[in-house]
Design a protein around this motif. Structure first.
Motif, PDB file in Angstrom:
ATOM      1  N   LEU A 199     -11.947   8.221  -0.491  1.00  0.00           N
ATOM      2  CA  LEU A 199     -11.220   7.013  -0.874  1.00  0.00           C
ATOM      3  C   LEU A 199     -12.170   5.825  -1.026  1.00  0.00           C
ATOM      4  CD1 LEU A 199      -8.032   7.385   1.342  1.00  0.00           C
ATOM      5  CD2 LEU A 199      -8.119   7.464  -1.145  1.00  0.00           C
ATOM      6  N   ASN A 200     -13.070   5.652  -0.077  1.00  0.00           N
ATOM      7  CA  ASN A 200     -14.033   4.549  -0.178  1.00  0.00           C
ATOM      8  C   ASN A 200     -14.870   4.656  -1.447  1.00  0.00           C
ATOM      9  OD1 ASN A 200     -14.864   3.912   3.354  1.00  0.00           O
ATOM     10  ND2 ASN A 200     -13.078   3.378   2.143  1.00  0.00           N
ATOM     11  N   ASN A 201     -15.262   5.868  -1.800  1.00  0.00           N
ATOM     12  CA  ASN A 201     -16.037   6.065  -3.024  1.00  0.00           C
ATOM     13  C   ASN A 201     -15.234   5.743  -4.278  1.00  0.00           C
ATOM     14  OD1 ASN A 201     -18.319   6.874  -1.625  1.00  0.00           O
ATOM     15  ND2 ASN A 201     -17.886   9.056  -1.803  1.00  0.00           N
ATOM     16  N   GLU A 202     -13.906   5.773  -4.171  1.00  0.00           N
ATOM     17  CA  GLU A 202     -13.019   5.411  -5.285  1.00  0.00           C
ATOM     18  C   GLU A 202     -12.652   3.929  -5.255  1.00  0.00           C
ATOM     19  OE1 GLU A 202     -11.944   7.341  -7.816  1.00  0.00           O
ATOM     20  OE2 GLU A 202     -13.198   8.983  -7.089  1.00  0.00           O
TER      21      GLU A 202
ATOM     22  N   VAL B 128     -11.237   2.376  -2.678  1.00  0.00           N
ATOM     23  CA  VAL B 128     -10.037   2.184  -1.863  1.00  0.00           C
ATOM     24  C   VAL B 128     -10.455   1.926  -0.418  1.00  0.00           C
ATOM     25  CG1 VAL B 128      -7.888   3.229  -1.029  1.00  0.00           C
ATOM     26  CG2 VAL B 128      -8.680   3.673  -3.375  1.00  0.00           C
ATOM     27  N   ALA B 129      -9.905   0.894   0.174  1.00  0.00           N
ATOM     28  CA  ALA B 129     -10.210   0.542   1.560  1.00  0.00           C
ATOM     29  C   ALA B 129      -9.347   1.356   2.520  1.00  0.00           C
ATOM     30  CB  ALA B 129      -9.984  -0.949   1.794  1.00  0.00           C
ATOM     31  N   CYS B 130      -9.838   1.529   3.747  1.00  0.00           N
ATOM     32  CA  CYS B 130      -9.132   2.318   4.761  1.00  0.00           C
ATOM     33  C   CYS B 130      -9.195   1.627   6.120  1.00  0.00           C
ATOM     34  CB  CYS B 130      -9.744   3.709   4.878  1.00  0.00           C
ATOM     35  SG  CYS B 130      -9.634   4.722   3.388  1.00  0.00           S
ATOM     36  N   HIS B 131      -8.114   1.770   6.857  1.00  0.00           N
ATOM     37  CA  HIS B 131      -7.997   1.171   8.189  1.00  0.00           C
ATOM     38  C   HIS B 131      -7.245   2.157   9.071  1.00  0.00           C
ATOM     39  CE1 HIS B 131      -6.071  -2.323  10.757  1.00  0.00           C
ATOM     40  NE2 HIS B 131      -6.776  -1.474  11.483  1.00  0.00           N
ATOM     41  N   PRO B 132      -7.913   2.769  10.070  1.00  0.00           N
ATOM     42  CA  PRO B 132      -7.249   3.770  10.908  1.00  0.00           C
ATOM     43  C   PRO B 132      -6.335   3.144  11.953  1.00  0.00           C
ATOM     44  CG  PRO B 132      -9.483   3.447  11.665  1.00  0.00           C
ATOM     45  CD  PRO B 132      -9.329   2.583  10.439  1.00  0.00           C
ATOM     46  N   TYR B 133      -5.211   3.811  12.205  1.00  0.00           N
ATOM     47  CA  TYR B 133      -4.285   3.441  13.273  1.00  0.00           C
ATOM     48  C   TYR B 133      -4.063   4.681  14.135  1.00  0.00           C
ATOM     49  CZ  TYR B 133      -2.936  -1.143  11.401  1.00  0.00           C
ATOM     50  OH  TYR B 133      -2.928  -2.452  10.987  1.00  0.00           O
TER      51      TYR B 133
ATOM     52  N   GLU C 122       2.357  21.504  16.202  1.00  0.00           N
ATOM     53  CA  GLU C 122       1.586  20.532  15.425  1.00  0.00           C
ATOM     54  C   GLU C 122       1.889  19.120  15.911  1.00  0.00           C
ATOM     55  OE1 GLU C 122       0.599  20.143  10.668  1.00  0.00           O
ATOM     56  OE2 GLU C 122       2.704  20.305  11.273  1.00  0.00           O
ATOM     57  N   THR C 123       0.932  18.219  15.763  1.00  0.00           N
ATOM     58  CA  THR C 123       1.141  16.837  16.172  1.00  0.00           C
ATOM     59  C   THR C 123       0.434  15.881  15.216  1.00  0.00           C
ATOM     60  OG1 THR C 123       1.035  15.305  18.072  1.00  0.00           O
ATOM     61  CG2 THR C 123      -0.902  16.668  17.670  1.00  0.00           C
ATOM     62  N   LEU C 124       0.841  14.624  15.274  1.00  0.00           N
ATOM     63  CA  LEU C 124       0.148  13.579  14.528  1.00  0.00           C
ATOM     64  C   LEU C 124      -1.205  13.310  15.175  1.00  0.00           C
ATOM     65  CD1 LEU C 124       0.123  11.143  12.457  1.00  0.00           C
ATOM     66  CD2 LEU C 124       1.108   9.788  14.330  1.00  0.00           C
ATOM     67  N   MET C 125      -2.244  13.192  14.354  1.00  0.00           N
ATOM     68  CA  MET C 125      -3.581  12.862  14.840  1.00  0.00           C
ATOM     69  C   MET C 125      -4.015  11.443  14.467  1.00  0.00           C
ATOM     70  SD  MET C 125      -5.004  15.482  16.469  1.00  0.00           S
ATOM     71  CE  MET C 125      -4.597  17.208  16.772  1.00  0.00           C
ATOM     72  N   MET C 126      -3.568  10.947  13.318  1.00  0.00           N
ATOM     73  CA  MET C 126      -4.012   9.627  12.861  1.00  0.00           C
ATOM     74  C   MET C 126      -3.162   9.153  11.692  1.00  0.00           C
ATOM     75  SD  MET C 126      -6.456   7.338  13.527  1.00  0.00           S
ATOM     76  CE  MET C 126      -7.850   8.246  14.212  1.00  0.00           C
ATOM     77  N   PHE C 127      -2.901   7.851  11.655  1.00  0.00           N
ATOM     78  CA  PHE C 127      -2.413   7.184  10.445  1.00  0.00           C
ATOM     79  C   PHE C 127      -3.582   6.430   9.830  1.00  0.00           C
ATOM     80  CE2 PHE C 127       2.060   7.126  12.264  1.00  0.00           C
ATOM     81  CZ  PHE C 127       2.607   7.921  11.261  1.00  0.00           C
ATOM     82  N   LEU C 128      -3.599   6.357   8.497  1.00  0.00           N
ATOM     83  CA  LEU C 128      -4.653   5.632   7.790  1.00  0.00           C
ATOM     84  C   LEU C 128      -4.010   4.708   6.761  1.00  0.00           C
ATOM     85  CD1 LEU C 128      -7.821   5.669   7.781  1.00  0.00           C
ATOM     86  CD2 LEU C 128      -7.670   7.167   5.794  1.00  0.00           C
ATOM     87  N   ARG C 129      -4.203   3.410   6.957  1.00  0.00           N
ATOM     88  CA  ARG C 129      -3.725   2.432   5.971  1.00  0.00           C
ATOM     89  C   ARG C 129      -4.716   2.391   4.812  1.00  0.00           C
ATOM     90  NH1 ARG C 129      -4.215  -3.599   5.233  1.00  0.00           N
ATOM     91  NH2 ARG C 129      -5.784  -3.600   6.909  1.00  0.00           N
ATOM     92  N   THR C 130      -4.215   2.424   3.589  1.00  0.00           N
ATOM     93  CA  THR C 130      -5.096   2.457   2.427  1.00  0.00           C
ATOM     94  C   THR C 130      -4.624   1.472   1.362  1.00  0.00           C
ATOM     95  OG1 THR C 130      -3.872   4.197   1.255  1.00  0.00           O
ATOM     96  CG2 THR C 130      -5.548   4.906   2.834  1.00  0.00           C
ATOM     97  N   GLY C 131      -5.564   1.006   0.556  1.00  0.00           N
ATOM     98  CA  GLY C 131      -5.244   0.093  -0.534  1.00  0.00           C
ATOM     99  C   GLY C 131      -6.515  -0.540  -1.080  1.00  0.00           C
TER     100      GLY C 131
END
Length: 354
Positions: free
Chosen positions: A272-275, A277-282, A322-331
């Protein structure tokens, strides 16, 4: 490029991987045959997540992927094994063994691949291209997978989950004290090389002073009596509400599942960064689900945590185990955020081969 220089360069790329609160909990040991990725108990024990916690395993998975990705970039073939025995490390996460015949000599490759970065600033409302989301959504690592959300209602549902989990976080002493230990302020904070410097958080005016003020748990506990946790959670979660797209990373709730999730997270994030697109982990929602499973959520907050668990299961259609491991905000970013610092390589790398 000598063998030692090459191995140091592999370790340097691992060092630049993302980690919980930028704690960089790893240590890289070269034994003359393999690079062992382990937990640096002497440096980080008691200051961040424990060695076998989900958050640390995800961080280790990110480091593994960063090293393997760089090796592939320079044409170096490697063998990788999770959680190997007989390494001499108490908490080994992986060994990466280069095939050094012949030794590649990319003399220009003397810098880590640092294209991946965190941007906690505001994002534009511009949607992400559907083909990009489709490509991302099709990526997997082991049984870890990615879920993409770009519809207003689903994004708002994730925002409500993040807000609720953050309310729990600000009412949990252990988690709040870890956050306080990770925060860095001023010039001395920048020179520490680890942690979350307030300049990277894209806070509004006065935000740094507020964080410094509430970092004390006794003070936070008193403020919570008048509902401060609700206000802070609302502010912290607000960027999610406006996100053009959110990603969710899920995997089996096992050590290998967390390592796979970390590898997938690092790969997707870099893509995403190479495209542009910014990322912010939650991690806050996954953290509360993990703590619920470990029975470490405060008693008066377990009901709220169980509601999180049920809503996540429905939103993500989680499979058995299965469980959630991470949310990632993108834009697309409105501005570039300053990168977090990293420790000097000599703090995390040991050449045990002499």
């Amino acid at each position: 490029m000598t063998d030692t220089k090459l191995i140091k360069l592999l370790a340097l790329n691992g060092l630049w991987a993302p980690s919980a609160d930028n704690s960089q909990p790893w240590r890289f040991d070269w034994d003359g045959h393999s690079l062992v990725i382990g937990y640096d108990s002497e440096r980080v024990a008691g200051h961040t997540f424990p060695p076998e916690s989900q958050a640390t395993l995800i961080s280790a998975g990110c480091a593994i992927e960063s090293i393997v990705k760089f090796a592939n970039t320079i044409g170096l073939e490697v063998d990788m094994a999770y959680r190997p025995q007989g390494t001499g490390r108490s908490h080994p996460y992986a060994t990466i063994t280069p095939r050094l015949s012949p030794v590649p000599a990319p003399e220009t490759a003397n810098q880590p691949v640092t294209g991946r970065h965190t941007n906690r600033c505001a994002y534009k409302s511009k949607p992400l291209p559907a083909p990009l989301l489709t490509t991302i959504g099709g990526d997997t690592e082991g049984k870890a997978r990615v879920h993409t959300f770009d519809q207003t209602e689903s994004v708002r549902q994730i925002w409500r989950l993040v807000r609720s989990a953050t309310e729990i976080r600000f009412q949990t002493r252990e988690v709040h004290e870890w956050l306080g230990k990770s925060l860095r302020f001023g010039r001395d904070g920048r020179e520490s090389g680890d942690g979350l410097h307030v300049s990277t958080l894209c806070l509004p005016p006065g935000g740094g002073l507020l964080l410094r003020f509430v970092a004390s748990w006794p003070r936070m506990k008193r403020l919570n009596r008048i509902g401060a946790y609700k206000l802070l959670a609302t502010v912290d979660a607000q960027p999610v509400k406006k996100a053009p797209a959110m990603l969710a990373f899920t995997a089996p709730n096992t050590p290998d599942g967390a390592l796979d999730a970390g590898r997938l997270l690092d790969r997707v994030w870099t893509h995403l960064n190479n495209e542009g697109v910014a990322c912010h982990p939650y991690y806050v929602v996954a953290d509360q689900l993990s703590r619920l499973a470990e029975n470490t959520v405060p008693d008066h907050l377990t009901g709220q945590a169980r509601a999180l668990q049920e809503e996540c299961g429905q939103l993500l259609n989680l499979r058995q185990g299965e469980t959630l491991m991470m949310f990632l905000r993108t834009g697309y970013p409105t501005r570039q955020a300053p990168p977090s610092a990293r420790l000097p390589l000599e703090r995390v790398f040991r050449n045990q081969a002499g």
